[in-house]
Design an enzyme around this catalytic site. Structure first.
Site, PDB file in Angstrom:
ATOM      1  N   ARG A  16       6.062  -1.749  -3.491  1.00 51.19           N
ATOM      2  CA  ARG A  16       7.124  -1.948  -2.497  1.00 51.19           C
ATOM      3  C   ARG A  16       6.516  -2.606  -1.261  1.00 51.19           C
ATOM      4  O   ARG A  16       5.612  -2.032  -0.629  1.00 51.19           O
ATOM      5  CB  ARG A  16       7.755  -0.596  -2.128  1.00 51.19           C
ATOM      6  N   HIS A  31      11.864  -4.493   7.472  1.00 50.01           N
ATOM      7  CA  HIS A  31      11.054  -3.331   7.854  1.00 50.01           C
ATOM      8  C   HIS A  31      10.541  -3.598   9.275  1.00 50.01           C
ATOM      9  O   HIS A  31       9.348  -3.708   9.517  1.00 50.01           O
ATOM     10  CB  HIS A  31       9.914  -3.125   6.852  1.00 50.01           C
ATOM     11  N   GLU A  68      14.790   2.528   7.042  1.00 51.36           N
ATOM     12  CA  GLU A  68      14.901   3.523   8.114  1.00 51.36           C
ATOM     13  C   GLU A  68      15.725   3.071   9.317  1.00 51.36           C
ATOM     14  O   GLU A  68      15.194   2.870  10.433  1.00 51.36           O
ATOM     15  CB  GLU A  68      13.490   3.965   8.557  1.00 51.36           C
ATOM     16  N   ASN A 107      12.776   8.351   2.330  1.00 53.17           N
ATOM     17  CA  ASN A 107      11.426   8.515   2.885  1.00 53.17           C
ATOM     18  C   ASN A 107      11.325   9.926   3.425  1.00 53.17           C
ATOM     19  O   ASN A 107      12.137  10.341   4.263  1.00 53.17           O
ATOM     20  CB  ASN A 107      11.172   7.525   4.029  1.00 53.17           C
ATOM     21  N   TYR A 126       8.686  12.883   5.088  1.00 53.20           N
ATOM     22  CA  TYR A 126       7.386  13.267   5.643  1.00 53.20           C
ATOM     23  C   TYR A 126       7.326  14.740   6.041  1.00 53.20           C
ATOM     24  O   TYR A 126       6.318  15.384   5.862  1.00 53.20           O
ATOM     25  CB  TYR A 126       7.030  12.369   6.837  1.00 53.20           C
ATOM     26  N   GLU A 182       8.985   6.383   0.270  1.00 55.57           N
ATOM     27  CA  GLU A 182       7.777   6.670   1.048  1.00 55.57           C
ATOM     28  C   GLU A 182       7.548   8.167   1.065  1.00 55.57           C
ATOM     29  O   GLU A 182       8.483   8.947   1.281  1.00 55.57           O
ATOM     30  CB  GLU A 182       7.907   6.231   2.523  1.00 55.57           C
TER      31      GLU A 182
HETATM   32  O1  IFM Z   1       4.261   3.742   8.736  1.00 54.20           O
HETATM   33  C1  IFM Z   1       5.567   4.216   8.701  1.00 54.20           C
HETATM   34  C2  IFM Z   1       6.458   3.278   7.926  1.00 54.20           C
HETATM   35  O2  IFM Z   1       6.426   1.991   8.444  1.00 54.20           O
HETATM   36  C3  IFM Z   1       7.886   3.766   7.974  1.00 54.20           C
HETATM   37  N1  IFM Z   1       7.974   5.141   7.569  1.00 54.20           N
HETATM   38  C4  IFM Z   1       7.068   6.079   8.157  1.00 54.20           C
HETATM   39  C5  IFM Z   1       5.641   5.579   8.058  1.00 54.20           C
HETATM   40  C6  IFM Z   1       4.675   6.583   8.688  1.00 54.20           C
HETATM   41  O3  IFM Z   1       4.991   6.764  10.031  1.00 54.20           O
END
Ligand code: IFM
Length: 467
Positions: A75, A119, A164, A297, A299, A357
């Site tokens: 990706r 992006h 995002e 995504n 985290y 992600e």
């Molecule tokens: O590095 C970023 C990415 O560009 C977008 N999502 C979160 C990642 C980590 O912060």
């Protein structure tokens, strides 16, 4: 061994500004990140993406790395200022030719190109004309999407319109932490709407240019929970979820903007009234254009406490429970991924979900033998993949997983100090070194399964001694 479904797509993700470098080559124009990074104090280490991982010149080497990892997909994003250096009208074939070569190189290597159109690197001249806060940027994006997908659509089978939208709009236009560095809530809400509108319009264009391709959008989603069962904390949780998650999910899945979150923005002074001034008749139907997949995504989670709801900006405070954090300060909370996938599946029923992600910042450096024992990242990946597998088994149509990131790279306002890669990059020599997490990932990809035993610091030490 814990097996993933047959056909599960394994990949790694990057983005143009974070890895490409070559900021002035082959006619590339200025992006909002070039301009923002030059602003004093904007970036923790004062750096910019003008060289980054020099991927623009080293893409063949990087494809070799992907081959070694056995990846099924890669990706990456296309840099808009390479294709239209001033944002629109003047098409730059040399810029798009780079992505032609990259796509062909990936296909030759047996790796599927999974292309993100936006992006975050908006051409600066478009920002000078108002950026995402003005409606005309929607037209510029659709023209850009048309040119890119017309060129690549014969070979690319999956396109993501935007990465995002929350970050694009809120971090960029309300909080000033990302380019273009504005602090203007009404502009941010207009920007969010225009990003979504451009997604809907581009979806139709992509389908025309590339009838066999699948189209989706990627959201950064954060499962929210209240710090206690008090009504005030639960209210803070609702407000966070409305502003962060539902503000984007609801319109994409045909529900319009959430009324409770609109009311919150009015109460906070971000909107003059419950009428959204930037929404024109027909917009919501366009935004709700059917998609083939949702990119998620993930985290970390947010745990909300109410005490500052009364503060000036009316923002509930996020508190992190749990001691385990990555180097960027985000709590390690793998079950949040399972919860999130279950919730998205239950409430929005996308046909397919890709984790586009997931990953962690850890600064583990090479040891005296040049080996990188990034045990925390291995544990992070194992635990999050185990959580993903649980969601699959519970019926979530999870079709693939992309680790963030293939390479250590430019982490936006953090500069080069936060390393998310499974491959180490020496930013002085541009040498790449596979971390231990890359070996773990290669094994998972090869087996389409997770080892039943979690990576453990003691195992890492044993492996080192055995070498
Ligand atoms: O590095 C970023 C990415 O560009 C977008 N999502 C979160 C990642 C980590 O912060």
């Amino acid at each position: 061994m814990l097996r993933f479904p047959d056909g599960f797509l394994w990949g790694a993700a990057t983005s143009s500004y974070q890895i490409e470098g070559a900021g002035h080559e082959d006619g590339r124009g200025e992006s909002i990140w070039d301009r923002f990074a030059a602003r004093a104090g904007a970036i923790a280490d004062g750096s910019d993406g003008s060289v980054a991982c020099d991927h623009y010149h080293r893409w063949k080497e990087d494809i070799e790395i992907m081959k070694r990892l056995g990846l099924g997909a890669y990706r990456f994003s296309v840099a808009w200022p390479r294709v239209f250096p001033t944002g629109r009208w003047q098409y730059n074939p040399a810029g798009l030719a780079f992505y032609d070569r990259l796509v062909d190189g990936l296909l030759e290597a047996g790796i599927e190109p999974f292309v993100t159109l936006y992006h975050w690197d908006l051409p600066q001249p478009l920002e000078d004309a108002g950026g995402w806060a003005v409606r005309d940027t929607v037209n510029a994006f659709v023209e850009y999407a048309d040119v890119v997908t017309d060129q690549l659509g014969d070979r690319v089978r999956r396109f993501i319109t935007h990465n995002e939208p929350w970050c694009i709009s809120v971090l960029g236009y309300a909080e000033g932490l990302h380019a273009p560095g504005r602090r203007d809530w009404p502009a941010a809400l207009a920007a969010a709407h225009h990003v979504l509108l451009s997604h809907g319009l581009a979806t139709a264009v992509i389908r025309e240019n590339s009838p066999d391709a699948e189209v989706g959008i990627t959201l950064n989603l954060v499962p929210a929970e209240a710090a206690s069962s008090s009504p005030a904390d639960r209210e803070a949780c609702r407000a966070f979820d409305g502003a962060f998650n539902r503000w984007f999910l609801d319109p994409i899945y045909g529900r319009g903007y959430p009324e409770d979150a609109i009311a919150d923005h009015v109460a906070a002074g971000h909107l003059p009234s419950l009428e959204l001034p930037f929404v024109h008749p027909g917009d919501l139907a366009i935004i709700a254009a059917p998609t083939d997949f949702l990119g998620v995504n993930y985290y970390s989670r947010a745990v909300l406490r109410s005490e500052v709801v009364a503060e000036a900006d009316n923002a509930p405070r996020t508190v992190h429970l749990g001691d385990e954090r990555t180097d960027i300060g985000w709590e390690v909370y793998p079950d949040g991924l399972r919860q999130l996938l279950m919730r998205v599946h239950r409430d929005y029923t996308p046909d397919a979900i890709y984790i586009t992600e997931n990953g962690a910042a850890y600064d583990t450096a090479p040891d005296e033998h040049g080996r990188i024992h990034d045990i925390e990242r291995q544990r992070f990946l194992h635990a999050h993949l185990a959580a993903s597998l649980e969601a699959c088994r519970a019926g979530v149509p999870l079709a693939g997983y992309f680790v963030w990131s293939l390479l250590d790279n430019y982490e936006w306002q953090e500069g080069y100090r936060k390393r998310f890669g499974i491959v180490w990059v020496d930013f002085t020599t541009q040498e790449r070194v596979l971390k231990q997490s890359a070996s773990l990932y290669r094994a998972i990809v090869a087996d389409n399964a997770l080892p039943a035993i979690e990576p453990h610091p003691a195992h890492a030490r044993r492996r080192v001694l055995q070498r």
